[in-house]
Design an enzyme around this catalytic site. Sequence first.
Site, PDB file in Angstrom:
ATOM      1  N   GLY A  77       0.779  -1.243   0.000  1.00  0.00           N
ATOM      2  CA  GLY A  77       0.000   0.000   0.000  1.00  0.00           C
ATOM      3  C   GLY A  77       0.804   1.282   0.000  1.00  0.00           C
ATOM      4  O   GLY A  77       0.327   2.310   0.471  1.00  0.00           O
ATOM      5  N   SER A  78       2.021   1.241  -0.589  1.00  0.00           N
ATOM      6  CA  SER A  78       2.788   2.498  -0.576  1.00  0.00           C
ATOM      7  C   SER A  78       2.113   3.556  -1.450  1.00  0.00           C
ATOM      8  O   SER A  78       2.158   4.744  -1.143  1.00  0.00           O
ATOM      9  CB  SER A  78       4.234   2.254  -1.009  1.00  0.00           C
ATOM     10  OG  SER A  78       4.285   1.867  -2.356  1.00  0.00           O
ATOM     11  N   ASN A  79       1.456   3.143  -2.544  1.00  0.00           N
ATOM     12  CA  ASN A  79       0.730   4.128  -3.365  1.00  0.00           C
ATOM     13  C   ASN A  79      -0.495   4.663  -2.630  1.00  0.00           C
ATOM     14  O   ASN A  79      -0.809   5.847  -2.729  1.00  0.00           O
ATOM     15  CB  ASN A  79       0.308   3.502  -4.698  1.00  0.00           C
ATOM     16  CG  ASN A  79       1.425   3.574  -5.716  1.00  0.00           C
ATOM     17  OD1 ASN A  79       1.750   4.651  -6.200  1.00  0.00           O
ATOM     18  ND2 ASN A  79       2.033   2.427  -6.001  1.00  0.00           N
ATOM     19  N   MET A 132      -5.073  -6.525  -6.262  1.00  0.00           N
ATOM     20  CA  MET A 132      -4.603  -7.682  -7.014  1.00  0.00           C
ATOM     21  C   MET A 132      -5.725  -8.591  -7.510  1.00  0.00           C
ATOM     22  O   MET A 132      -5.623  -9.808  -7.440  1.00  0.00           O
ATOM     23  CB  MET A 132      -3.598  -8.483  -6.160  1.00  0.00           C
ATOM     24  CG  MET A 132      -2.392  -7.671  -5.732  1.00  0.00           C
ATOM     25  SD  MET A 132      -1.536  -6.898  -7.130  1.00  0.00           S
ATOM     26  CE  MET A 132      -0.733  -8.332  -7.820  1.00  0.00           C
ATOM     27  N   ILE A 142      -8.564  -9.088 -10.894  1.00  0.00           N
ATOM     28  CA  ILE A 142      -9.095  -8.581 -12.164  1.00  0.00           C
ATOM     29  C   ILE A 142     -10.559  -8.287 -11.920  1.00  0.00           C
ATOM     30  O   ILE A 142     -11.316  -9.161 -11.468  1.00  0.00           O
ATOM     31  CB  ILE A 142      -8.890  -9.616 -13.286  1.00  0.00           C
ATOM     32  CG1 ILE A 142      -7.382  -9.788 -13.513  1.00  0.00           C
ATOM     33  CG2 ILE A 142      -9.594  -9.164 -14.568  1.00  0.00           C
ATOM     34  CD1 ILE A 142      -7.012 -10.878 -14.476  1.00  0.00           C
ATOM     35  N   LEU A 143     -10.955  -7.052 -12.160  1.00  0.00           N
ATOM     36  CA  LEU A 143     -12.335  -6.669 -11.838  1.00  0.00           C
ATOM     37  C   LEU A 143     -13.309  -7.297 -12.817  1.00  0.00           C
ATOM     38  O   LEU A 143     -13.055  -7.358 -14.032  1.00  0.00           O
ATOM     39  CB  LEU A 143     -12.463  -5.141 -11.875  1.00  0.00           C
ATOM     40  CG  LEU A 143     -11.685  -4.413 -10.776  1.00  0.00           C
ATOM     41  CD1 LEU A 143     -11.753  -2.904 -10.982  1.00  0.00           C
ATOM     42  CD2 LEU A 143     -12.196  -4.783  -9.385  1.00  0.00           C
ATOM     43  N   HIS A 171      -0.321   1.381 -12.967  1.00  0.00           N
ATOM     44  CA  HIS A 171       0.327   0.158 -13.432  1.00  0.00           C
ATOM     45  C   HIS A 171       1.820   0.444 -13.625  1.00  0.00           C
ATOM     46  O   HIS A 171       2.183   1.462 -14.213  1.00  0.00           O
ATOM     47  CB  HIS A 171      -0.302  -0.302 -14.752  1.00  0.00           C
ATOM     48  CG  HIS A 171       0.326  -1.548 -15.267  1.00  0.00           C
ATOM     49  ND1 HIS A 171       0.051  -2.786 -14.736  1.00  0.00           N
ATOM     50  CD2 HIS A 171       1.253  -1.747 -16.230  1.00  0.00           C
ATOM     51  CE1 HIS A 171       0.782  -3.696 -15.364  1.00  0.00           C
ATOM     52  NE2 HIS A 171       1.510  -3.088 -16.271  1.00  0.00           N
ATOM     53  N   ASP A 211      -5.403  -3.894 -17.879  1.00  0.00           N
ATOM     54  CA  ASP A 211      -4.450  -2.800 -18.123  1.00  0.00           C
ATOM     55  C   ASP A 211      -4.576  -2.223 -19.541  1.00  0.00           C
ATOM     56  O   ASP A 211      -3.565  -1.875 -20.164  1.00  0.00           O
ATOM     57  CB  ASP A 211      -2.994  -3.276 -17.856  1.00  0.00           C
ATOM     58  CG  ASP A 211      -2.831  -3.826 -16.448  1.00  0.00           C
ATOM     59  OD1 ASP A 211      -3.454  -3.287 -15.518  1.00  0.00           O
ATOM     60  OD2 ASP A 211      -2.102  -4.820 -16.279  1.00  0.00           O
ATOM     61  N   GLU A 231       5.916   6.613  -9.077  1.00  0.00           N
ATOM     62  CA  GLU A 231       4.477   6.321  -8.934  1.00  0.00           C
ATOM     63  C   GLU A 231       3.885   7.177  -7.823  1.00  0.00           C
ATOM     64  O   GLU A 231       2.776   7.680  -7.923  1.00  0.00           O
ATOM     65  CB  GLU A 231       4.249   4.839  -8.595  1.00  0.00           C
ATOM     66  CG  GLU A 231       4.608   3.888  -9.711  1.00  0.00           C
ATOM     67  CD  GLU A 231       4.276   2.444  -9.338  1.00  0.00           C
ATOM     68  OE1 GLU A 231       3.268   2.202  -8.661  1.00  0.00           O
ATOM     69  OE2 GLU A 231       5.048   1.547  -9.733  1.00  0.00           O
TER      70      GLU A 231
HETATM   71  C1  GRF Z   1       2.611  -0.749  -7.649  1.00  0.00           C
HETATM   72  O1  GRF Z   1       3.774  -0.928  -8.373  1.00  0.00           O
HETATM   73  C2  GRF Z   1       1.441  -0.448  -8.564  1.00  0.00           C
HETATM   74  O2  GRF Z   1       1.821   0.234  -9.714  1.00  0.00           O
HETATM   75  C3  GRF Z   1       0.935  -1.824  -8.939  1.00  0.00           C
HETATM   76  O3  GRF Z   1       1.097  -2.589  -7.769  1.00  0.00           O
HETATM   77  C4  GRF Z   1       2.153  -2.043  -6.978  1.00  0.00           C
HETATM   78  C5  GRF Z   1       1.574  -1.797  -5.631  1.00  0.00           C
HETATM   79  O4  GRF Z   1       2.519  -1.351  -4.710  1.00  0.00           O
HETATM   80  N1  GRF Z   1      -0.406  -1.791  -9.447  1.00  0.00           N
HETATM   81  P1  GRF Z   1       2.014  -0.691  -3.374  1.00  0.00           P
HETATM   82  O5  GRF Z   1       1.113  -1.702  -2.688  1.00  0.00           O
HETATM   83  O6  GRF Z   1       1.257   0.549  -3.738  1.00  0.00           O
HETATM   84  O7  GRF Z   1       3.239  -0.388  -2.569  1.00  0.00           O
END
Ligand code: GRF
Length: 345
Positions: A143-145, A219, A221-222, A238, A274, A303
């Site tokens: 969940g870093s994003n 993670m 596919i919707l 992505h 994607d 990102e």
């Molecule tokens: C990221 O690289 C994002 O682009 C992809 O999955 C990864 C998730 O990383 N869809 P995080 O959980 O956000 O750290």
Amino acid sequence: MNDSPPPLSRPSPASLPSSSSGIIVLTTVPSESDADRIATILVAERLCGCVSVVSPVRSTYRWEGTVTTEPELQLEIKTTRAALPSVRRRLIEIHPYELPAIIAVPAEYGAAFGRWVEGEVAPYPHDVPVCRPSVAILASGRGSNALSLIEHQHHEGYRVAAVISDNAEAPIITAARAQGIHTVAHPRTASGTTHRCQERIADTLRDIAPDIVALAGFMQILKPWFVDMFAGRLINIHPSLLPKHPGLDTHRRALEAGDTEHGATVHLVDRGVDTGPIIAQVSIPCVSSDTPEELAARVLAHEHRLFPWVIGAIARKEIQAEDNRIVISAEARQGGAALGFLLPE
Ligand code: GRF
């Protein structure tokens, strides 16, 4: 002769409205501190006139297979019909329960009290956070994003309403909760099927009614019905320069293909994997000595800049999705270029 003054002209009591209709929202919470916190937020954000706490009540319910009786406090939230959707959305965000009972009861207020409640509630000042476009984040793991979206929400002008995961053990659940963000887990395993898991997530999203649904490392596919239900609002990040390398393991595949550039893409989600229209990308050079892990770490740092900026631009309506087509304003082009992002023509 009658020399008494003419009677004051005043409407007959029958022609004055003697009451005004409003709404009382009932919910229960486990502790006084939750009751006070919720009451303060709702009043401060002008979502209601008054919150009364009724204490104690006892509630009996079945939870995870066991019949339980617990002491609770009941909140009576006096608000207007117009504010009800916002009250519901905000309550879900700040409520300590994963599945709170939020019950709206029609009420007849006295005329003066009704006018006072309406004056307290409306109009919503535009600088209060509750009025910003809301974002629900779907994430399955680290969940870093998602955390970057949370960190940049005030600066970019949106509000993270919830983080929803299909994995109860996902580190993002604990991390988002520590930031005071409402979190919900609908584990894929407990749901039985992916379809059922996505139905549960869709139910939660319908309650929260976010303006944007951000997929940040979600993670699954919707399902096509899920994509259709939130069409135009689903945004994914992505880790590749799409259309190159859709799917998993993108960094290794970019290196094996001898790519000299690699990066990340934010795109609108369609029914494919994607494949939806590209909104913005960030590109970085590959280094010949790169391992997939080193390249992944460098892309990830970008990102974290790209995703909040795109979500902010969508919240500010500088980027819009119209009939599955991306329309980018001059402000967004200028802002994106200044940050080194690539935007489609
Ligand atoms: C990221 O690289 C994002 O682009 C992809 O999955 C990864 C998730 O990383 N869809 P995080 O959980 O956000 O750290």
